[in-house]
Design a protein around this motif. Structure first.
Motif, PDB file in Angstrom:
ATOM      1  N   GLY A 104       6.118 -10.972  -3.810  1.00 52.46           N
ATOM      2  CA  GLY A 104       6.832 -10.304  -2.729  1.00 52.46           C
ATOM      3  C   GLY A 104       5.959 -10.065  -1.521  1.00 52.46           C
ATOM      4  N   LEU A 105       6.565 -10.021  -0.354  1.00 53.38           N
ATOM      5  CA  LEU A 105       5.819  -9.857   0.882  1.00 53.38           C
ATOM      6  C   LEU A 105       5.247  -8.456   1.037  1.00 53.38           C
ATOM      7  N   ASP A 106       5.949  -7.449   0.544  1.00 53.61           N
ATOM      8  CA  ASP A 106       5.496  -6.068   0.708  1.00 53.61           C
ATOM      9  C   ASP A 106       4.121  -5.852   0.085  1.00 53.61           C
ATOM     10  N   VAL A 107       3.936  -6.367  -1.120  1.00 53.55           N
ATOM     11  CA  VAL A 107       2.646  -6.210  -1.797  1.00 53.55           C
ATOM     12  C   VAL A 107       1.558  -6.966  -1.047  1.00 53.55           C
ATOM     13  N   ALA A 108       1.883  -8.149  -0.552  1.00 53.60           N
ATOM     14  CA  ALA A 108       0.919  -8.943   0.208  1.00 53.60           C
ATOM     15  C   ALA A 108       0.469  -8.192   1.462  1.00 53.60           C
ATOM     16  N   MET A 109       1.406  -7.580   2.160  1.00 55.74           N
ATOM     17  CA  MET A 109       1.073  -6.830   3.366  1.00 55.74           C
ATOM     18  C   MET A 109       0.198  -5.618   3.037  1.00 55.74           C
TER      19      MET A 109
END
Length: 252
Positions: free
Chosen positions: A169-174
């Motif tokens: 997921g993008l949220d964790v990456a950010m």
């Protein structure tokens, strides 16, 4: 005679009600899936918890135009094509690049959005000003199943970075980008911009757009009937102004 006429009228009304109900019950329902951490295309409404975003509104408008209904599903981006091929879902509407490699596995609609990849870093980072500044000791992130992840793997294979860290997921990456777990993140331009708007002062884009890509709606290989419906519906909502209204809602 009057009673017979009244009785016949009642029967006729009943038949009509039954017929309309039957028509409603026979309305085609397609299962459509997305991975909702890709705003503004695919996200989750904070108040209702329902899937939301440009792709949701666009597909619902196409469905209304073509007279079918949608059942939405939340899936990992990396599993979407497999789910489509196995028949677990009918449609992918998830900001998916209609790349040549994917076209070998699924059929795409006419594309509806032109995008590109960018490098994002933690706000205030002065070391990385473009992709050329990435070095063999750095970790760079991308989202699974995306061209951003492909670019990260390409850089690692070429020895230009230490590790390609691929996220579900993008949220964790950010979050990892902000806390220093990764040095940079390669992702789609509009999605990165949307994150920057939602959380100002956390990350920033550096350098130029890396490569162009176009998003499309995917269906199972050979499903021409459904593909024609989607293409016709998309053409209609573009011609009647609905597409532009949705674009303004989510991107302007």
């Amino acid at each position: 005679m009057k009673n017979i006429k009244k009785w016949m009228a009642v029967v006729l009304v009943g038949v009509m009600v039954f017929a309309f109900a039957a028509c409603g019950q026979n309305k085609v329902v397609y299962k459509v899936a997305m991975e909702p951490t890709f705003p503004p295309f695919d996200t989750t409404d904070t108040e209702t918890g329902e899937l939301s975003g440009f792709d949701v509104d666009m597909m619902e408008a196409i469905a209304a135009d073509q007279g079918f209904e949608l059942e939405w599903a939340n899936m990992s981006f990396g599993g979407l094509i497999t789910a489509l091929q196995s028949g677990n879902i009918d449609i992918i509407a998830s900001g998916m690049n209609a790349s040549p490699a994917r076209r070998e596995k699924v059929d795409f609609s006419e594309t509806y959005y032109d995008s590109g990849l960018v490098v994002a870093v933690k706000a205030g980072n002065k070391t990385i000003t473009s992709i050329k500044d990435l070095t063999p000791d750095m970790k760079v992130g991308g989202q699974i199943g995306t061209t951003g992840a492909d670019k990260c793997n390409e850089l690692q294979k070429a020895g230009k970075i230490k590790e390609a860290k691929i996220y579900d997921g993008l949220d964790v990456a950010m979050m990892d980008l902000q806390n220093g777990t990764i040095d940079a993140l390669i992702n789609d331009l509009p999605v990165t911009k949307a994150y920057m708007t939602a959380k100002p002062g956390t990350v920033e884009i550096v350098g130029d757009v890396l490569n162009a890509e176009s998003y499309g709606i995917a269906v199972k290989k050979g499903n021409k009937e459904l593909l024609d419906k989607i293409n016709t519906g998309m053409k209609n909502i573009k011609e009647n102004g609905t597409f532009d209204k949705l674009y303004s809602k989510w991107f302007e």
